[in-house]
Design a protein around this motif. Sequence first.
Motif, PDB file in Angstrom:
ATOM      1  N   LYS A 158      -1.469  13.049  23.425  1.00 60.57           N
ATOM      2  CA  LYS A 158      -2.222  12.305  24.441  1.00 60.57           C
ATOM      3  C   LYS A 158      -1.792  10.838  24.465  1.00 60.57           C
ATOM      4  O   LYS A 158      -1.623  10.235  25.537  1.00 60.57           O
ATOM      5  CB  LYS A 158      -3.716  12.427  24.149  1.00 60.57           C
ATOM      6  CG  LYS A 158      -4.605  12.008  25.301  1.00 60.57           C
ATOM      7  CD  LYS A 158      -6.057  12.352  24.991  1.00 60.57           C
ATOM      8  CE  LYS A 158      -6.989  11.875  26.078  1.00 60.57           C
ATOM      9  NZ  LYS A 158      -8.410  12.218  25.775  1.00 60.57           N
ATOM     10  N   ASP A 191      -7.500  16.192  30.368  1.00 58.03           N
ATOM     11  CA  ASP A 191      -8.402  15.192  29.772  1.00 58.03           C
ATOM     12  C   ASP A 191      -8.200  13.829  30.424  1.00 58.03           C
ATOM     13  O   ASP A 191      -9.169  13.137  30.764  1.00 58.03           O
ATOM     14  CB  ASP A 191      -8.155  15.078  28.267  1.00 58.03           C
ATOM     15  CG  ASP A 191      -8.803  16.198  27.478  1.00 58.03           C
ATOM     16  OD1 ASP A 191      -9.599  16.954  28.070  1.00 58.03           O
ATOM     17  OD2 ASP A 191      -8.493  16.326  26.274  1.00 58.03           O
ATOM     18  N   LEU A 192      -6.943  13.440  30.599  1.00 62.21           N
ATOM     19  CA  LEU A 192      -6.644  12.133  31.175  1.00 62.21           C
ATOM     20  C   LEU A 192      -7.059  12.053  32.638  1.00 62.21           C
ATOM     21  O   LEU A 192      -7.477  10.996  33.114  1.00 62.21           O
ATOM     22  CB  LEU A 192      -5.153  11.829  31.020  1.00 62.21           C
ATOM     23  CG  LEU A 192      -4.683  11.599  29.576  1.00 62.21           C
ATOM     24  CD1 LEU A 192      -3.166  11.473  29.519  1.00 62.21           C
ATOM     25  CD2 LEU A 192      -5.334  10.347  28.990  1.00 62.21           C
ATOM     26  N   ASN A 194      -9.647  13.759  33.877  1.00 52.79           N
ATOM     27  CA  ASN A 194     -11.110  13.677  33.825  1.00 52.79           C
ATOM     28  C   ASN A 194     -11.590  12.292  33.413  1.00 52.79           C
ATOM     29  O   ASN A 194     -12.679  11.856  33.809  1.00 52.79           O
ATOM     30  CB  ASN A 194     -11.664  14.726  32.854  1.00 52.79           C
ATOM     31  CG  ASN A 194     -11.482  16.145  33.366  1.00 52.79           C
ATOM     32  OD1 ASN A 194     -11.349  16.376  34.573  1.00 52.79           O
ATOM     33  ND2 ASN A 194     -11.469  17.116  32.450  1.00 52.79           N
ATOM     34  N   GLU A 195     -10.782  11.608  32.621  1.00 50.20           N
ATOM     35  CA  GLU A 195     -11.134  10.259  32.169  1.00 50.20           C
ATOM     36  C   GLU A 195     -10.757   9.189  33.189  1.00 50.20           C
ATOM     37  O   GLU A 195     -11.052   7.999  32.993  1.00 50.20           O
ATOM     38  CB  GLU A 195     -10.437   9.961  30.838  1.00 50.20           C
ATOM     39  CG  GLU A 195     -10.932  10.833  29.690  1.00 50.20           C
ATOM     40  CD  GLU A 195     -10.020  10.760  28.472  1.00 50.20           C
ATOM     41  OE1 GLU A 195      -9.106   9.891  28.457  1.00 50.20           O
ATOM     42  OE2 GLU A 195     -10.200  11.560  27.537  1.00 50.20           O
TER      43      GLU A 195
END
Length: 249
Positions: A158, A191-192, A194-195
């Motif tokens: 990540k 994830d990135l 969603n962030e």
Amino acid sequence: MSRRFDLKKSLSSIISSEEKKSDDDDNKVPTFLTSSLGPKVAAILDKHAESIHDDSFLKIIRQLEFWYADQKLPEEDFLALAERLAKIACWRENLTNDSPDAEKFTIPKVRFGKTELQMPIVTCGGMRVQETWIPDVMPLLRSNKSKVVKSASQDNLKNVIMSCLKIGLNHFETARFYGSSEIQFVAALVDLMNEGVVKREDFIFQTKVFPMENKSDFVKQWNASWSNVEKLGFVDLLSFHCVSDDKLV
């Protein structure tokens, strides 16, 4: 004594030196340094001396010598390229410089083949970032998806992706047969997204499968890969492993 002063002194010494080196001398002075361009190039490099690593400096000198001695570039083009090389060589420092006036380094992009995709000239490949090399075609040994995305390697991946995005490197390439790489890349990118770090349309995702003679076998293989990547919504580029002759096309 600062590195800036050392570089300027070194170049000035080379430029003003009247000592003639033999043709077989590995330390032969580059011809452009002893020409009228020498002081101008020295001034350009001196501006960036604190940020240019030794290996990059040597490569710049060799490249400039090729352009001068072999390509016979006009002075204006030659100096413009010298300035460009010097700035590119400072990319590490520009990357970590948070000053609002700092010139940020970004990876250059070119059109990808006959497509309209703007592809960075450097890619982030996923063959060496995974938690395990064991492919999911081995039921008894294959990795547990929920475990690999919680591993230390996932945090590292990540961070790698975020570092890439920071410099405009937005092409991520993996494959189902790279162990858990495909699973982990997708999880990190989701994830990135969603962030709010990146939007789906702002990166290029590429995965690979093997060519197969039997259609049903190929569909089964693709479905297995799609089960890993479907959270991204779509695949930008799909490639084939080991296509080495016309029979495999």
